[in-house]
Structure formats: C-alpha cells, structure tokens
Design an enzyme around this catalytic site. Sequence first.
Site, short mmCIF file in Angstrom:
data_model
loop_
_atom_site.label_atom_id
_atom_site.label_comp_id
_atom_site.label_asym_id
_atom_site.label_seq_id
_atom_site.Cartn_x
_atom_site.Cartn_y
_atom_site.Cartn_z
N HIS A 18 0.73 -1.14 -0.20
CA HIS A 18 0.02 0.08 -0.20
C HIS A 18 0.87 1.21 -0.04
CE1 HIS A 18 0.96 -0.23 4.27
NE2 HIS A 18 0.45 1.23 4.17
C1 UD1 Z 1 -2.66 5.35 5.70
C2 UD1 Z 1 -1.17 5.94 6.41
C3 UD1 Z 1 -0.32 4.83 6.43
C4 UD1 Z 1 -0.88 3.49 6.93
C5 UD1 Z 1 -2.13 3.13 6.09
C6 UD1 Z 1 -2.66 1.82 6.59
C7 UD1 Z 1 -0.90 8.32 6.70
C8 UD1 Z 1 0.34 9.18 6.11
N1 UD1 Z 1 -0.59 7.14 6.05
O1 UD1 Z 1 -2.15 5.35 4.47
O2 UD1 Z 1 0.69 5.24 7.43
O3 UD1 Z 1 0.17 2.48 6.70
O4 UD1 Z 1 -2.88 4.28 6.37
O5 UD1 Z 1 -3.90 1.83 5.54
O6 UD1 Z 1 -1.39 8.45 7.66
N2 UD1 Z 1 -9.58 4.95 1.34
C9 UD1 Z 1 -10.84 4.25 1.07
N3 UD1 Z 1 -11.41 3.91 2.31
C10 UD1 Z 1 -10.94 4.35 3.53
C11 UD1 Z 1 -9.87 5.04 3.59
C12 UD1 Z 1 -9.29 5.39 2.40
O7 UD1 Z 1 -11.19 3.73 0.18
O8 UD1 Z 1 -11.80 4.04 4.63
C13 UD1 Z 1 -8.90 5.30 -0.01
C14 UD1 Z 1 -8.62 6.96 0.10
O9 UD1 Z 1 -9.59 7.49 -0.90
C15 UD1 Z 1 -7.45 6.69 -0.79
C16 UD1 Z 1 -6.54 5.62 -0.35
O10 UD1 Z 1 -7.74 4.84 0.29
O11 UD1 Z 1 -7.25 6.93 -2.11
C17 UD1 Z 1 -5.49 6.04 0.78
O12 UD1 Z 1 -6.06 6.30 2.01
P1 UD1 Z 1 -5.27 7.61 2.77
O13 UD1 Z 1 -6.03 7.70 3.96
O14 UD1 Z 1 -4.67 8.65 2.07
O15 UD1 Z 1 -3.85 6.91 3.27
P2 UD1 Z 1 -3.28 5.25 3.21
O16 UD1 Z 1 -2.49 5.06 1.95
O17 UD1 Z 1 -4.55 4.41 3.55
#
Ligand code: UD1
Length: 384
Positions: free
Chosen positions: A223
């Site tokens: 991820h």
């Molecule tokens: C975040 C954390 C990372 C952790 C990871 C675990 C930071 C900087 N990063 O990264 O340290 O390892 O979580 O998952 O805080 N999304 C969904 N559903 C959700 C949440 C997010 O579909 O419930 C999608 C978002 O739209 C986005 C992607 O997942 O496109 C990434 O989500 P984001 O919150 O930006 O960070 P992570 O990559 O999950």
Amino acid sequence: MKFISVVGARPNFMKIAPFVKAVFSHNIHSKNKINHLLVHTGQHYDDRMSGTFFEQLEIPEADINLGVGSGSHSEQVGKTMIEFEKVLKTEKPDWVIVVGDVNATLACSVTAKKENIKCCHIEAGLRSGDISMAEEINRLVTDRISDLLLTPDIIASQNLRQEGIPDYRIQFVGNIMIDTLETNRTKAGKLNVSDILKKNMINNSLLFPKNKLFNDFVVLTLHRPSNVDKKEVLEPIVNFVINEVCKERLLFWTLHPRTRKMLEAFNLFNKILYNDNLILLEPLSYLEMLKINMEARIILTDSGGLQEECNVLGTPCITLRPNTERPVTLKEHGGVSVLAGNNIENIKKEFYSSLKEKRLPRHIDLWDGHTAERCLKAILDFKS
Ligand code: UD1
C-alpha cells in the site's frame, strides 16, 4: 484527570484498543477515575478499513468523529487540526494520547501542544531515516514536541536520546500492538482459511479452488505510495507475482484501496484477475489477517505492523521497502524480516530462500501483551 485518545487510520485501531481497555480497568479498580474520550479523525471511514476493527477489537464507539475523510496529506492534517482544536477548547483534557505515525498522530499532537496540553506518543522513537515517507515526518514532529515518549524497543529509545531528548521524557514500554495480538490469538486460530477466502474473494469469477490445501500459501500486501503510485514500480511487481510467486505457490493478495485504484488506473487489474493461483482479497478484518498470518508460508509486505506481527508468529517476512523504522524485526537483530526494496532481483532471491525457511517465533523484550498497562502507568506517574 481527563484524557483524549486519538485514532485516524487502520493501523491505529490495534494500538488504541488495549490502551482503552487499560483505562477502563483502572477506572474499575481505582478511586482516581480517568475521564476518557476517544476521538476518530475519520481518515479511514470504510467498514473494512475502520468499522470491523472497532467491532472485533471491542473498541467503544468514538465519542467524537472529526469526519476528515480522504484527501491530500495537507488537507487531512489541516482539517484534522481545525476540528481537533475545537474539541480541545471545549473538552480541555489534561492529556492527549496519540499512537503510531499516521496523519492523525501528527495533526493532533501539534494541535494539543499549541493548546498547551500535555501529549503522550505511544510507539515513539521509530526512525526509517527516509524523510520522503509521510510517516517519518509524522514521527519526527510528534516526538520532537510530545511530553512523554513511550517506545516499543530499545533501539527506538536510543534514537530519541541521540536526538537530544532528555531521559525523563522517554520510557521503554514494549509494543502495544502485540497486546492486541495476544488477546486475539486464540479467537483467530479458530477461524477457517477457506471461509476467510470465500467471504473476501474479489476475483470470484474464478472457480473457488476447493481441491487446494490451504496450508502452503504466500501472502502479499502492498500500500505504500513508493510501491503502488508509479506504474514503472508496480508493473514489475505484478509481473513477478504472476511469473514467479504464482508458479510456485498459491498467493493471497489483500488489496488496499489505494493499490486497487492504482492497479485499475495502470490497466494492471485485469492482469491479476484471472490467475488460478492468485486469490485477490478485500482488506481483511483483524482476526482474518491474524489467522492468515498464522498459516502463511511467507508474507511479502510493505506494512510495518505486519513485519512486527510476523516476528511474534514466526512467519518469514520479505519487506518490500529499502529501509525500515523497525530494525528489531530484521534478521540481523534476530528477527524474521528481510529488506528487499522494490528491486525484483532482490525480491526474487529472498523469495526463493524464504521458501526454505521454517516458521520460528521470535521473542522481543517487552513484546509480552502487557504494554498498555505500562503506558497508562507512565502517564499517571509522569512528572515534568
Ligand atoms: C494511511 C497511513 C499509513 C498506513 C495506512 C494503512 C498516513 C500518512 N498514512 O495510508 O501510514 O500504513 O493508512 O492503511 O496517515 N480509502 C478508502 N477507504 C477508506 C480510507 C481510504 O477507500 O476508508 C482510500 C482513499 O480514498 C485513498 C486511499 O484509500 O485513495 C489511501 O487512503 P489514505 O488515508 O490517503 O492513506 P493510506 O494510504 O491508507
């Protein structure tokens, strides 16, 4: 005494669950009650990324949800600070407790200190040395300004001392996530791998592989933006998975929402959808992932938390990163994990050598299931 504990994203939930339990248990046994509020910033909001963790880990529903949602890092941090400041002005806690290294950790520690409220960081002192990682920035800032720094291992404590942080602010308490693992080990052990697959399989147009024995499989989780956000990095990993891993073993790949989006954007999703030896899975619940880890032959991952859990369970772990903030989990420190970066030749070499390894659980000092009690005691005893 009033505490506000903060969670935001998936890896926070397994760290806060034991702490909340420790506070509740203190309130049953002590006359000096702690008034405890749980704040969820809302960075992760899907049931699979958040809801199921509250349910399975028996975390009480958050008292306040800041509803921050997805967005750029600055948007997430900025919105969290604006909303959390309002909470602090109303609630006026004595302590704010933050865990891990996600955007909530940074945003809420900074807001707390700007309001002159004491802040405790659980899982302090981890350093990858890689400032291009959002998490490293979050860790550095949070540790620099927090009052009490509770570390998971002695290397983390040394890192803080080397940065000039005085001893009275640092306490080695062990790894709080392992409290959650120990609490749930038996329950997870009773799950059935084939039920987990049936429930979470994405490519269910494939015939369910009912003639396969689910006792010799490899697991992949990815991820990190450094692995999934660029086609020139992600495509060779996909090719390696198809051409090497799936030729050797059955592979379970749990898809983080970011990874799925990028696979689709790069036209790689179809490539992995129709391989008989590749089972694509939705993000698993805590118990499901723990069970899969207990049974896996090897885990390939870029997750820090999985790296740690592999050590306790003894699962050979190939870390798809060039560095780690968790060196105690590496083989050179007696652990199960090896750093392979995202260079395919390295990953391939480590993959074939790990296939020969046996599961061997490791013992790390104070990763004993009692870290949360030590965290709470450290906060209650803290004298600035
Ligand atoms: C975040 C954390 C990372 C952790 C990871 C675990 C930071 C900087 N990063 O990264 O340290 O390892 O979580 O998952 O805080 N999304 C969904 N559903 C959700 C949440 C997010 O579909 O419930 C999608 C978002 O739209 C986005 C992607 O997942 O496109 C990434 O989500 P984001 O919150 O930006 O960070 P992570 O990559 O999950």
